[in-house]
Enzyme design. Structure first.
Site, PDB file in Angstrom:
ATOM      1  N   CYS B  26      19.268  34.950  54.720  1.00  0.00           N
ATOM      2  CA  CYS B  26      20.694  34.891  53.996  1.00  0.00           C
ATOM      3  C   CYS B  26      21.307  33.458  54.615  1.00  0.00           C
ATOM      4  O   CYS B  26      21.840  32.500  53.939  1.00  0.00           O
ATOM      5  CB  CYS B  26      21.467  35.903  54.059  1.00  0.00           C
ATOM      6  SG  CYS B  26      21.725  36.298  55.837  1.00  0.00           S
ATOM      7  N   HIS B 164      26.359  39.009  57.276  1.00  0.00           N
ATOM      8  CA  HIS B 164      25.644  38.452  56.170  1.00  0.00           C
ATOM      9  C   HIS B 164      26.261  36.998  55.891  1.00  0.00           C
ATOM     10  O   HIS B 164      27.439  37.066  55.508  1.00  0.00           O
ATOM     11  CB  HIS B 164      25.661  39.445  55.126  1.00  0.00           C
ATOM     12  CG  HIS B 164      24.904  39.047  53.793  1.00  0.00           C
ATOM     13  ND1 HIS B 164      23.557  38.566  53.839  1.00  0.00           N
ATOM     14  CD2 HIS B 164      25.432  38.984  52.443  1.00  0.00           C
ATOM     15  CE1 HIS B 164      23.117  38.474  52.486  1.00  0.00           C
ATOM     16  NE2 HIS B 164      24.114  38.665  51.872  1.00  0.00           N
ATOM     17  N   ASN B 202      25.336  34.957  46.269  1.00  0.00           N
ATOM     18  CA  ASN B 202      24.738  35.984  47.295  1.00  0.00           C
ATOM     19  C   ASN B 202      22.966  35.544  46.963  1.00  0.00           C
ATOM     20  O   ASN B 202      22.707  34.531  46.235  1.00  0.00           O
ATOM     21  CB  ASN B 202      24.684  37.442  46.845  1.00  0.00           C
ATOM     22  CG  ASN B 202      24.459  38.383  48.063  1.00  0.00           C
ATOM     23  OD1 ASN B 202      23.932  38.106  48.993  1.00  0.00           O
ATOM     24  ND2 ASN B 202      24.506  39.628  47.978  1.00  0.00           N
TER      25      ASN B 202
END
Lengths: 103, 246
Positions: B26, B164, B202
């Protein structure tokens, strides 16, 4: 009697049926019946969790079935959590708190 | 600061949503998204940069085991830029002994990177006047998220446990829809409430969330969004120009 005579309407889906639909939607299959049963248990737990989050949320979010609904919280964290970043950030957090205490 | 800003509305600024698969990258996808967006805004030229280069050429070993956005930026500085995604394709696993950076032409580069103040007002101003930035959040609630604006408290989403990286591409306000019939009947007499939100990109594919995006409440440090706002610097700082977000 009059109540019994009434049409009960559409029957709510059983959890097993919901799980079957989840498997179809996200193309999920499991290696053996024991694993299938375990994933069903996790799925049911996650549906309850999603319902709890829905009640607790103060915004407009909708929680429910997602591609990750057959994973435990730990598995989800291991697969998608950036723990290198988390560990470093926690160290920074602890240091800051420690320095505040010192002061 | 404008009342709303959504860089997705500007053509060719935000690249398609990526899918990280079983690779915990990520950090690299967020950094690449930040560089792409700023490059596209600054030079009005659409590029998509290589995430794989960040995974293979980073100094911290296997990039699929997690990483930091600032290390991605250091890799870009060390190799004087990034190759294109088309040339150096994403494979979903790091090849740390086979960095192919020297073999490909660079399509985008950065001058520096900066940590922004941990303040949602400043973050909004930066996003509106410069472009998307990377943020680090607690991803716990995203396992069950489908759509809408998440507004959590520190007890439901710990702002200290951030794990994240995502790309912050804009913000806006939504008229409240929740409420009882009584509330609705009185709504004509009461001031209308609206929920301010952040729009975040995302890296779990376009089939997740709101076409790959999700929204967090703005103004309450939901899920620790203010913990680590970071962005690359692109172009000559002396020629710094403000842009207007759609």
């Amino acid at each position: 009697d009059s109540l019994r005579a009434q049409d009960p309407g559409p029957r709510p889906l059983e959890l097993k049926e919901v799980f079957k639909l989840f498997q179809i939607q996200f193309n999920k299959s499991y290696s053996n019946p024991a694993e299938h049963a375990r994933r069903l248990d996790i799925f049911v737990h996650n549906l309850a969790m999603a319902q709890r989050l829905q009640e607790e949320d103060l915004g407009t979010a909708e929680f429910g079935v997602t591609p990750f609904s057959d994973l435990t919280e730990e598995e989800f964290g291991q697969l998608y959590g950036n723990w290198r970043a988390a560990k470093k950030d926690l160290r920074v957090g602890r240091k800051v708190r420690f320095e505040k205490q010192e002061l | 600061i404008p009342p709303s800003c959504d860089w997705r509305k500007a053509p060719n600024i935000i690249s398609p949503v990526k899918y990280q698969g079983k690779c915990n990258c990520c950090w690299a996808i967020a950094a690449a998204g930040n560089i792409e967006a700023l490059w596209n805004i600054r030079f009005k030229q659409s590029v998509e940069v290589s995430v794989q280069e960040l995974l293979d050429c980073g100094r911290c070993g296997d990039g699929c085991l997690g990483g930091y956005v600032w290390d991605a930026f250091i890799t870009v500085l060390n190799y004087s830029g990034l190759a294109s995604e088309k040339d150096y394709r994403f494979r979903g696993r790091a090849n740390i002994h086979r960095c192919l950076a020297p073999f490909y032409k660079k399509v985008a580069w950065i001058q520096d990177y900066v940590m922004l103040p941990r303040n949602e007002h400043t973050m909004a101003r930066y996003v509106a006047t410069q472009g998307p930035i990377t943020v680090l959040i607690n991803q716990m609630l995203l396992q069950h998220y489908r759509q809408g604006i998440i507004r959590a408290t520190p007890s439901t989403c710990d702002p200290w446990l951030v794990n994240h990286y995502v790309l912050l591409v804009g913000f806006g306000k939504e008229e409240e829809k929740k409420g009882s019939e009584k509330d609705l009947s009185q709504s004509n007499h009461l001031p209308r409430h609206s929920t301010p939100y952040w729009i975040l990109k995302n890296s779990w594919g376009a089939h997740w969330g709101e076409q790959g995006y999700f929204r967090l409440h703005q103004g309450s440090n939901t899920c620790g969004i203010t913990r680590s706002p970071l962005t690359a610097c692109i172009g000559d700082p002396a020629e710094k120009q403000q842009v207007s977000c759609p």
